[in-house]
Design a protein around this motif. Structure first.
Motif, short mmCIF file in Angstrom:
data_model
loop_
_atom_site.label_atom_id
_atom_site.label_comp_id
_atom_site.label_asym_id
_atom_site.label_seq_id
_atom_site.Cartn_x
_atom_site.Cartn_y
_atom_site.Cartn_z
N CYS A 8 0.58 -1.21 -0.02
CA CYS A 8 0.05 0.04 -0.20
C CYS A 8 0.45 1.25 0.84
O CYS A 8 1.97 1.11 -0.45
N ALA A 9 0.34 2.61 -0.55
CA ALA A 9 1.07 3.63 0.09
C ALA A 9 1.97 3.70 1.19
O ALA A 9 2.47 4.41 0.67
N CYS A 10 1.15 3.40 2.22
CA CYS A 10 2.13 3.88 3.70
C CYS A 10 2.71 2.59 3.69
O CYS A 10 4.38 3.25 4.89
N GLY A 11 2.63 1.21 2.75
CA GLY A 11 3.73 0.38 3.28
C GLY A 11 3.52 -0.69 4.60
O GLY A 11 4.30 -1.44 4.86
N ASP A 12 1.72 0.08 5.21
CA ASP A 12 2.09 -1.50 6.07
C ASP A 12 1.71 -2.77 5.72
O ASP A 12 1.92 -3.30 6.47
N CYS A 76 -5.50 -0.84 2.72
CA CYS A 76 -5.13 -0.40 4.52
C CYS A 76 -5.81 0.04 5.11
O CYS A 76 -6.27 1.29 4.26
N CYS A 79 -3.74 4.11 5.53
CA CYS A 79 -3.70 4.50 3.97
C CYS A 79 -4.77 4.66 3.01
O CYS A 79 -4.92 5.44 2.41
ZN LIG Z 1 -1.00 1.91 4.29
#
Ligand SMILES: [Zn+2]
Ligand SMILES: [Zn+2]
Length: 154
Positions: A8-12, A76, A79
Motif C-alpha cells: 500500500c502507499a504507507c507501507g503497512d 489498508c 492509508c
Molecule cells: Zn497503508
C-alpha cells in the motif's frame, strides 16, 4: 518463480503473489472510474490463497454496484489504499489492483471490459481484446487459467 511483490502507499501492508494471475482486466466501467478517481482500473484475477500477506491487516469496505452483486474492497486501514477486491462474494477469488505491485508493468491487460464508458482519449493498443461490456471466459481465457478457475468452483 520470482514473485510479484506489492504494498500500500504507507507501507503497512506488504504482500506477494505466489504465481502469475489467471487473467488481467482493464475495466473502464463507471464504478471503477468513480472508485479510483481515474480512467480505468487494472485487476489481476488470482486465487485468494496465492496472495501472501507479509505485513499489515486489511479492512473490508462493501461498495454498491450497478448489478446489485456484492463488491467488497480490501484497504489498508491506515492509508486506505485499495489492494484487492472480492467481486460477487467469491471468497476464493481476488481481483488485485495491479498498480499496487512493484513491477506492475509485468502484467499487461488480457482484456479491456466496459469500453462503452471508456474515456474517449484512452486509445487501446492495436489488437487488444476489447468489449463494450463483458466477454465469454471459455473463449478468451487460456486453458490453464480456465482450469485454475474451475478448480475454484467459481
Ligand atoms: Zn497503508
Ligand atoms: Zn469496473
Amino acid at each position: 518463480m520470482d514473485m510479484l511483490h506489492g504494498a500500500c502507499a504507507c507501507g503497512d501492508v506488504r504482500f506477494r503473489l505466489s504465481s502469475m494471475p489467471m487473467f488481467v482486466h482493464c475495466c473502464h466501467c463507471r464504478d471503477c472510474q468513480r472508485q479510483t478517481g481515474s480512467a480505468f482500473v487494472l485487476n489481476a484475477l488470482i486465487e485468494t490463497d496465492r496472495i501472501h500477506l507479509d505485513s499489515g491487516t486489511l479492512s473490508r469496505v462493501p461498495l454498491p454496484t450497478a448489478s446489485g452483486r456484492p463488491h467488497d474492497v480490501y484497504r489498508c486501514p491506515a492509508c486506505q489504499t485499495a489492494l484487492w477486491s472480492d467481486y460477487g462474494g467469491r471468497p476464493g477469488l481476488r481481483f488485485v489492483r495491479v498498480g499496487t505491485l512493484e513491477e506492475s508493468a509485468r502484467l499487461v491487460p488480457d482484456a479491456h471490459i466496459f469500453t462503452r464508458s471508456k474515456l474517449p482519449w484512452v486509445v487501446l493498443p492495436p489488437g487488444a481484446f476489447a468489449f463494450e461490456v463483458y466477454y465469454d471466459q471459455a473463449k478468451l481465457w487460456p486453458p490453464e487459467s480456465l482450469a485454475r478457475r474451475h478448480a475454484l468452483g467459481v
